[in-house]
Design an enzyme around this catalytic site. Structure first.
Site, short mmCIF file in Angstrom:
data_model
loop_
_atom_site.label_atom_id
_atom_site.label_comp_id
_atom_site.label_asym_id
_atom_site.label_seq_id
_atom_site.Cartn_x
_atom_site.Cartn_y
_atom_site.Cartn_z
N GLU A 224 18.03 0.90 -52.52
CA GLU A 224 17.22 0.90 -51.31
C GLU A 224 16.09 1.93 -51.37
OE1 GLU A 224 15.62 0.19 -47.75
OE2 GLU A 224 17.41 -0.95 -48.35
N ASP B 37 14.41 -1.85 -54.64
CA ASP B 37 14.02 -3.09 -53.96
C ASP B 37 12.56 -3.04 -53.53
OD1 ASP B 37 14.44 -1.17 -52.00
OD2 ASP B 37 15.61 -2.47 -50.68
N HIS B 38 12.12 -1.85 -53.11
CA HIS B 38 10.73 -1.62 -52.68
C HIS B 38 10.55 -0.12 -52.53
CE1 HIS B 38 12.19 -0.80 -48.58
NE2 HIS B 38 12.97 -1.85 -48.74
N HIS C 16 18.27 4.97 -46.36
CA HIS C 16 17.69 4.25 -45.22
C HIS C 16 17.93 5.08 -43.98
CE1 HIS C 16 16.78 1.10 -42.33
NE2 HIS C 16 16.53 0.22 -43.30
N THR D 272 13.53 -5.42 -48.40
CA THR D 272 14.66 -5.63 -49.30
C THR D 272 14.77 -7.09 -49.73
OG1 THR D 272 15.91 -3.78 -48.41
CG2 THR D 272 17.17 -5.50 -49.50
#
Length: 652
Positions: free
Chosen positions: A289, A513-514, A461, A329
C-alpha cells in the site's frame, strides 16, 4: 443579511440560505488558496478567475440543492403558510440541510488533506464502502468533537437566520401566482442549463492543477463523478481506425520469440523462450500500500524509514525507473494481474463482466500452480473478492459477513480472530497478513504443488496505526511511521520465511500499488507515479538494477522471461530485459491517459483533447512543447486497443 423585495418575502429564508452557501463556499475556496500557498498561481487574473469560476459552479450547486425548497414554497397554498405544519417542515429541513452542508465542508477539508483535490471519483467509491470509511474517520479524527462542532455551527447559522427575521418573513408573507411561477420557472431553467450544458471539467481552465481544482465546487464535482463513473474511450477521447491502432501495438509487442495466434483486433500471442524453462518456483507477490519511491534512501530519502527495503535493493533485481499506472489500489491490482494500461473510468477490478479474464493466474494455472489472494480487510471492499475470485484465486480475507455471488466459483477462507494481533479500519496489520500467508504456504508445500500467493498490505494507510513497540515512531503519528512499520513487517516476513523448507525454491516479488500522493501543480505529476519494485531470491547472478523506464504492466513479463517460460499472453507489458524492449511508461487518472518516453509526456483527456510536454526531472514540472503526431498516434493506440479488448470481451 440580505433584505428581499416585499413581493418575494415568502422566499426570504431561501434567498439568505443561498447567499450563506455562496459566501461559505468562497471562504472554503480562499482557505484552499492559503493551504496551497506555495503551489497555486497568485497572478491577480488567475485568482480572480478561480474565484469567479468557483462562484459560477457554486451557484449551479445551490440551485440543485434548493429545488426541493423552491417547489415546496411555490406549491404550498397560501392558507397553509405560517401554519404549524409549515413551520415544522421549514425549520426541520433548513436545519438538516445546513447540518449536511457544514459536514460536507468539513469532509472536503479532510479529502483535500488526503488527495489535494475536490470531491471526485474516489469520493464516489468511498461512499459505497461505509464501514471502512467511517471506521477510518473514527480512527483518524476526534469524531465526537468534529460532530459536536458541526452541530454547534449548524445551530449558530440557524439562529443567525432567526435573528435576521428570515423565518418570520417566510411564515408571514403569502405569494402571488406570478411570483411563484417566476421563482419556480427561473430555478428550473437554471437547473436545466447546468444539467445539460455545463460539465465539471469546464472548471479545469488553468494549467496549474491546484487553481483548476479550487475552481470547482466539491458537491458539484461529486455528482459529476457519480454520473460519469464509466467512460467509453471512443466517445470521449481522440481515436483512430482500430486496424491502425492494433497494427501499431502489435508491432510494439512483437519480437523474435513472439507468434500472434489471432489476426487483426487481438494481441493474443505465444511467447517462447530460447533457453530451457526453469523448474516451477513458488512465487510470493506482495503489493504494498502507497509505497512511493521517494520513501527509499535509494531515491534520496534521508529519514531512514525503509532500512530493510534499502538493503534489499542491493541484493535483488531492482527496478530503478518503474511507474505505477494509476493512483488507486484497484489500478495497481489491474496493472499487475492483467498487465494492461489504465482505461478511462473506473478500474476493471470494479467493473461488471470482469470475470474469467486472461490474467497472470492463467499463466500460473497452466503450470499447475495453486493461486491465492490474501487481504487483511474485507475483500468486499473495492470489489476485490469478486475480481480475484472470478479470475482463478482462492480468497483469504477478514470478511464481516459479506458473501460472494453464486457466479464466482472459488474457495473463500476467513482470517479468524485468533490469527489477529492488531486491526484497524482497513484490516489486520502487515505482520498478521504475512503470518497468515506463511501458514498457508506451509500447507501448500506439503501438497507438493507450487504456489502463487498474492498479498495486499494495508498498514501504510491513514489512520497510520500499527502494533506498538515495533518501531521507534508512535503508532498513529504520521505516514512515515506507517512506512517504517511496513518495512519492519517485510523484514520479519523474510526472517521467518528463511526458516521454511520451501524458501530456497521461492521467489518474492515486491511492488507498490501506487504512490502515497499523486497531486501536483500539473495535470499529471509524473514523479508521484514513481514506485519501487523488487524481484528477490532468484540466483544471485540475476541480481541487478534495471534502469530502463518501465511500468507496472512490465513486471510479470519480465519475471516470466527470467523463468524462461513458454506461455500465451494477452498482456500489454513486455520483458524489460529483452534486447528489443522500448522504454516507456503508461499511467493515468480516471480521466487522463498518459504515455511517457524518457522525458516526453503525452496526455490524452476527455473531450478529445491532447497535450504534449517535456518533463523536467529537476523541478518536476511539465513544459508544453509542439505536438508530435507519431507520438500522439502511439498514445492513442495503447489506450484505444486496451479499451477495445475489454469492452468487447476479448480478454476472456
Amino acid at each position: 443579511m440580505y433584505k428581499f423585495s416585499s413581493a418575494y418575502s415568502r422566499y426570504t429564508l431561501l434567498a439568505q440560505f443561498v447567499i450563506w452557501f455562496l459566501l461559505l463556499s468562497q471562504f472554503l475556496r480562499i482557505g484552499f488558496f492559503i493551504w496551497q500557498f506555495d503551489e497555486v498561481s497568485w497572478n491577480i487574473l488567475d485568482v480572480f478567475r478561480t474565484l469567479l469560476t468557483g462562484l459560477f459552479f457554486d451557484f449551479g450547486t445551490i440551485t440543485f440543492i434548493s429545488i426541493g425548497s423552491v417547489v415546496y414554497y411555490s406549491l404550498l397554498p397560501n392558507k397553509w403558510i405560517g401554519s404549524l405544519m409549515d413551520k415544522i417542515l421549514v425549520y426541520f429541513f433548513t436545519t438538516l440541510t445546513i447540518f449536511v452542508l457544514v459536514f460536507t465542508f468539513f469532509a472536503e477539508l479532510t479529502f483535500w488533506d488526503e488527495f489535494k483535490a475536490r470531491f471526485n471519483f474516489i469520493a464516489v467509491d468511498y461512499l459505497i464502502y461505509t464501514y471502512e470509511v467511517v471506521a477510518n474517520i473514527q480512527q483518524s479524527y476526534p469524531l465526537p468533537v468534529l460532530i459536536g462542532g458541526i452541530a454547534v455551527l449548524t445551530f449558530a447559522f440557524v439562529y443567525l437566520f432567526y435573528k435576521t427575521q428570515a423565518f418570520a418573513k417566510t411564515f408571514a408573507t403569502t405569494a402571488t401566482l406570478k411570483t411563484r411561477l417566476s421563482v419556480l420557472g427561473a430555478t428550473i431553467i437554471i437547473a436545466l442549463f447546468f444539467g445539460f450544458f455545463i460539465t465539471n471539467n469546464q472548471a479545469e481552465w488553468s494549467s496549474n492543477r491546484y487553481n483548476a481544482e479550487i475552481s470547482k465546487s466539491g458537491i458539484y464535482s461529486f455528482f459529476a463523478a457519480f454520473r460519469n463513473n464509466q467512460i467509453k474511450y471512443v466517445d470521449f477521447y481522440t481515436s483512430t481506425d482500430n486496424d491502425k491502432a492494433f497494427d501499431c501495438i502489435r508491432k510494439k509487442l512483437e519480437n523474435s520469440n513472439t507468434v500472434y495466434l489471432k489476426k487483426e483486433h487481438s494481441i493474443h500471442r505465444k511467447i517462447t523462450s530460447i533457453q530451457p524453462s526453469n523448474a516451477n518456483k513458488n512465487v510470493v507477490f506482495i503489493l504494498v500500500e502507497s509505497l512511493s519511491a521517494s520513501f527509499l534512501k535509494e531515491f534520496g530519502n534521508e529519514e531512514k524509514i525503509t532500512p530493510f527495503l534499502d538493503s534489499l535493493a542491493q541484493k535483488s533485481i531492482f527496478f530503478d525507473d518503474l511507474y505505477a499506472t494509476g493512483n488507486r489500489t484497484v489500478r495497481g491490482m489491474e496493472a499487475v494481474t492483467l498487465c494492461i494500461p489504465p482505461t478511462p473510468g473506473q478500474s476493471i477490478v470494479k467493473r461488471p463482466n470482469n470475470q474469467n479474464l486472461y490474467t497472470v493466474s492463467n499463466v500460473f494455472k497452466s503450470r499447475n500452480y495453486d493461486c491465492n489472494f490474501f487481504y487483511g480487510g474485507d475483500g468486499y471492499f473495492d470489489n476485490m473478492n469478486a475480481y480475484f475470485g472470478g479470475n482463478g484465486f482462492a480468497i483469504y480475507d477478514r470478511g464481516r459477513g459479506s458473501v460472494l455471488s453464486d457466479e464466482i466459483k472459488t474457495v473463500r477462507h476467513n482470517i479468524t480472530d485468533n490469527e489477529v494481533t492488531f486491526e484497524n479500519a482497513w484490516g489486520i496489520c502487515d505482520e498478521d497478513i504475512f503470518n497468515k500467508m506463511l501458514k498457508v504456504a506451509d500447507l501448500q508445500y506439503k501438497t507438493g504443488k507450487p504456489f502463487f500467493n498474492f498479498v495486499m498490505t494495508t498498514s501504510n494507510h491513514r489512520p497510520f496505526t500499527y502494533p506498538s513497540g515495533k518501531i521507534d515512531i508512535t503508532s498513529g503519528t504520521n505516514r512515515e511511521g506507517a512506512v517504517k512499520y511496513t518495512d519492519f513487517a517485510l523484514k520479519e516476513l523474510f526472517k521467518k520465511a528463511k526458516t521454511k523448507p520451501w524458501f530456497k525454491n521461492t521467489v518474492f516479488v515486491i511492488i507498490a500499488d501506487h504512490c502515497a500522493s499523486s497531486a501536483g501543480k500539473d495535470e499529471i505529476d509524473v514523479a508521484n507515479y514513481h514506485i519501487p519494485a523488487f524481484i528477490v531470491n532468484l540466483p544471485e547472478k540475476s541480481n541487478q538494477k534495471i534502469t530502463k523506464q518501465c511500468s507496472q504492466i512490465d513486471l510479470w513479463p519480465t519475471l516470466f522471461g527470467l523463468f524462461h517460460w513458454n506461455y500465451e499472453s494477452d498482456f500489454f507489458g513486455k520483458n524489460v530485459l529483452d534486447q528489443n524492449y522500448e522504454e516507456r511508461a503508461l499511467m493515468g487518472t480516471y480521466r487522463k491517459l498518459v504515455l511517457m518516453k524518457k522525458e516526453k509526456v503525452m496526455i490524452l483527456s476527455d473531450q478529445r483533447k491532447q497535450a504534449f510536454y517535456a518533463w523536467n526531472k529537476n523541478n518536476n514540472r511539465l513544459k508544453a512543447i509542439p505536438m508530435n503526431s507519431t507520438f500522439l498516434n502511439e498514445t492513442i493506440a495503447w489506450y484505444q486497443t486496451a479499451d477495445f479488448l475489454f469492452t468487447n470481451k476479448l480478454l476472456q
